[in-house]
Design an enzyme around this catalytic site. Structure first.
Site, PDB file in Angstrom:
ATOM      1  N   ASN A  10      50.811 -10.176  -8.574  1.00  0.00           N
ATOM      2  CA  ASN A  10      51.640 -10.893  -9.679  1.00  0.00           C
ATOM      3  C   ASN A  10      52.650  -9.769 -10.148  1.00  0.00           C
ATOM      4  O   ASN A  10      52.360  -9.009 -10.654  1.00  0.00           O
ATOM      5  CB  ASN A  10      50.376 -11.180 -10.577  1.00  0.00           C
ATOM      6  CG  ASN A  10      50.882 -11.772 -11.961  1.00  0.00           C
ATOM      7  OD1 ASN A  10      52.346 -11.893 -11.782  1.00  0.00           O
ATOM      8  ND2 ASN A  10      50.506 -11.722 -12.955  1.00  0.00           N
ATOM      9  N   LYS A  12      54.754 -10.160 -12.216  1.00  0.00           N
ATOM     10  CA  LYS A  12      55.149 -10.374 -13.575  1.00  0.00           C
ATOM     11  C   LYS A  12      56.710 -10.234 -13.621  1.00  0.00           C
ATOM     12  O   LYS A  12      57.447 -10.756 -12.553  1.00  0.00           O
ATOM     13  CB  LYS A  12      54.613  -9.275 -14.372  1.00  0.00           C
ATOM     14  CG  LYS A  12      52.855  -9.167 -14.271  1.00  0.00           C
ATOM     15  CD  LYS A  12      52.135  -8.352 -15.230  1.00  0.00           C
ATOM     16  CE  LYS A  12      50.779  -8.427 -14.835  1.00  0.00           C
ATOM     17  NZ  LYS A  12      49.746  -7.890 -15.806  1.00  0.00           N
ATOM     18  N   HIS A  96      47.526 -17.321 -17.244  1.00  0.00           N
ATOM     19  CA  HIS A  96      47.542 -15.732 -17.148  1.00  0.00           C
ATOM     20  C   HIS A  96      47.363 -15.228 -18.803  1.00  0.00           C
ATOM     21  O   HIS A  96      47.873 -15.830 -19.669  1.00  0.00           O
ATOM     22  CB  HIS A  96      48.729 -15.099 -16.650  1.00  0.00           C
ATOM     23  CG  HIS A  96      48.535 -13.751 -16.353  1.00  0.00           C
ATOM     24  ND1 HIS A  96      48.561 -12.516 -17.472  1.00  0.00           N
ATOM     25  CD2 HIS A  96      48.098 -13.049 -15.598  1.00  0.00           C
ATOM     26  CE1 HIS A  96      48.466 -11.422 -17.250  1.00  0.00           C
ATOM     27  NE2 HIS A  96      48.201 -11.580 -15.889  1.00  0.00           N
ATOM     28  N   GLU A  98      48.536 -13.147 -20.497  1.00  0.00           N
ATOM     29  CA  GLU A  98      49.931 -12.590 -21.078  1.00  0.00           C
ATOM     30  C   GLU A  98      50.677 -14.064 -21.507  1.00  0.00           C
ATOM     31  O   GLU A  98      51.284 -14.076 -22.631  1.00  0.00           O
ATOM     32  CB  GLU A  98      50.838 -12.079 -20.168  1.00  0.00           C
ATOM     33  CG  GLU A  98      50.232 -10.257 -20.218  1.00  0.00           C
ATOM     34  CD  GLU A  98      50.661  -9.989 -18.770  1.00  0.00           C
ATOM     35  OE1 GLU A  98      51.636 -10.452 -17.966  1.00  0.00           O
ATOM     36  OE2 GLU A  98      49.918  -8.993 -18.602  1.00  0.00           O
ATOM     37  N   GLU A 168      40.160 -12.134 -15.207  1.00  0.00           N
ATOM     38  CA  GLU A 168      40.960 -10.979 -15.845  1.00  0.00           C
ATOM     39  C   GLU A 168      40.551 -10.443 -17.183  1.00  0.00           C
ATOM     40  O   GLU A 168      41.158 -10.889 -18.044  1.00  0.00           O
ATOM     41  CB  GLU A 168      42.464 -11.171 -15.578  1.00  0.00           C
ATOM     42  CG  GLU A 168      42.827 -11.655 -14.119  1.00  0.00           C
ATOM     43  CD  GLU A 168      44.451 -11.189 -13.998  1.00  0.00           C
ATOM     44  OE1 GLU A 168      44.744 -10.773 -13.013  1.00  0.00           O
ATOM     45  OE2 GLU A 168      45.024 -11.673 -14.800  1.00  0.00           O
ATOM     46  N   GLY A 174      46.737  -3.653 -16.927  1.00  0.00           N
ATOM     47  CA  GLY A 174      47.716  -2.824 -17.284  1.00  0.00           C
ATOM     48  C   GLY A 174      47.178  -1.333 -17.983  1.00  0.00           C
ATOM     49  O   GLY A 174      48.136  -0.696 -18.454  1.00  0.00           O
ATOM     50  N   SER A 213      43.737  -3.695 -13.306  1.00  0.00           N
ATOM     51  CA  SER A 213      43.958  -2.355 -12.561  1.00  0.00           C
ATOM     52  C   SER A 213      43.298  -2.268 -11.570  1.00  0.00           C
ATOM     53  O   SER A 213      42.523  -1.153 -11.290  1.00  0.00           O
ATOM     54  CB  SER A 213      43.319  -1.272 -13.873  1.00  0.00           C
ATOM     55  OG  SER A 213      44.127  -1.500 -15.204  1.00  0.00           O
ATOM     56  N   GLY A 234      48.496  -6.794 -10.373  1.00  0.00           N
ATOM     57  CA  GLY A 234      49.704  -6.462 -11.151  1.00  0.00           C
ATOM     58  C   GLY A 234      50.579  -5.308 -10.695  1.00  0.00           C
ATOM     59  O   GLY A 234      51.161  -5.246  -9.478  1.00  0.00           O
TER      60      GLY A 234
END
Ligand code: 13P
Length: 252
Positions: A10, A12, A96, A98, A168, A174, A213, A234
Site C-alpha cells: 500500500n 499510500k 483502510h 486512515e 491492521e 507506521g 509495521s 506500507g
C-alpha cells in the site's frame, strides 16, 4: 487447506512517475523468481496507468487504495470501480483505517464500497482493526466484528468468497511497533471463526493479511502463524529490496 499467501503493498500517498519506474520494474523482476507467493501493489490513482504498463504480464498484480461506492455520477474528485477495471486493477483496498479516521468512512460506507468493488469484479481488500485505546479497553474483537459484520450484513457471507481481509491494528501502522505474531494470530483466528459461524468453507478459504509495521525482519515470524495469510505493507513497500524480502518470506 493450503491457502496461497499474498503480499500487497500500500503505497499510500507516495511516489512519482520517475521514482515509481525503478520500483515497479524491480518488484516485477524480483517477483518473477517467487512462484510461491502472490504479490501486488496498490498505488495512487494517477499511477495506475504506469503500473498497468510496467507490470502487465508480470507476476505482480496492481490495484487502488480506495473506490467510490457508486459506479458513476456527479461526485467531483471521486473514482468509480469500473474506472479501476479500465486500468487492469485486480485489487482495491477498502476501509483502510486512515480513510475511516481521517475521512470519516463508516463501516456502512465501507461495506458499500466493498459491494461496488465486487460488482465490478475487483477483489476488495477489506481492512479492519482497533486503535490503541480500543485495545487497552478490551474492545479489539468487538471492533473487528463490527467492521466485518457490516459487510456480511449488507452482502451476505458469500461476498467474502475469494475476497481478502486485512487486520491492521491502528497502533501498529507506521509506528514501527508491530503486533506480536501471537497478538496478530489471535485476532486473525477470531475473524476466521466469526466468518466460520456463517460458512465454514468461506472461512477456510479466506485470505487474511496482517498489516502494521511489517518489515523484512519480522515478516517470516508473522507469516508462520496458521491464520496469517500474508501482509499489507506500507512503508516497506516503497523500497524494492525490502518489499521483495517480505514477498520472499511469504513463499510457501
Ligand atoms: P506500515 O507498514 O507503514 O506500518 O503501514 C501499514 C498499512 O497501513 C498498510 O495498509
Amino acid at each position: 487447506m493450503m491457502r496461497r499467501k499474498l503480499v500487497a503493498g500500500n503505497w499510500k500517498m507516495f511516489g512519482s512517475l520517475a521514482r515509481n519506474e525503478g520500483l515497479l520494474n524491480a518488484v516485477a523482476a524480483g517477483a518473477a523468481g517467487m512462484p510461491g507467493v502472490d504479490c501486488a501493489v496498490c498505488v495512487p490513482f494517477p499511477y495506475l496507468a504506469q503500473a498497468q504498463q510496467l507490470l502487465r504480464g508480470s507476476r505482480v498484480a496492481w490495484g487502488a487504495q480506495d473506490v467510490h461506492q457508486l459506479d458513476k455520477g456527479a461526485y467531483t474528485g471521486e473514482v468509480a470501480a469500473p474506472m479501476l477495471c479500465d486500468f487492469g486493477c485486480r485489487y482495491v483496498i477498502v476501509g483502510h483505517s486512515e480513510r475511516r479516521t481521517l475521512y470519516g468512512e463508516t463501516s456502512q460506507l465501507v461495506a458499500e464500497k466493498f459491494a461496488a468493488a465486487r460488482e465490478s469484479g475487483l477483489v476488495p481488500i477489506l481492512c479492519v482493526g482497533e486503535t490503541l485505546a480500543q485495545r487497552e479497553s478490551g474492545e479489539t474483537e468487538t471492533v473487528a466484528a463490527e467492521q466485518l459484520d457490516a459487510v456480511i450484513g449488507l452482502l451476505g457471507v458469500q461476498s467474502l468468497r475469494d475476497a481478502v481481509l486485512a487486520y491492521e491494528p491502528v497502533w501498529a501502522i507506521g509506528t514501527g511497533k508491530t503486533a506480536s505474531p501471537e497478538q496478530a494470530q489471535a485476532v486473525h483466528a477470531f475473524i476466521r471463526r466469526r466468518v466460520a459461524g456463517h460458512d465454514g468453507q468461506v472461512a477456510r478459504g479466506l485470505c487474511i493479511l496482517y498489516g502494521g509495521s511489517v518489515k523484512a525482519a519480522n515478516a517470516a515470524e508473522l507469516f508462520a502463524m496458521p491464520d496469517i495469510d500474508g501482509g499489507l505493507i506500507g512503508g516497506a513497500s516503497l523500497v524494492a529490496d525490502d518489499f521483495l524480502a517480505i514477498c520472499n518470506a511469504g513463499q510457501n
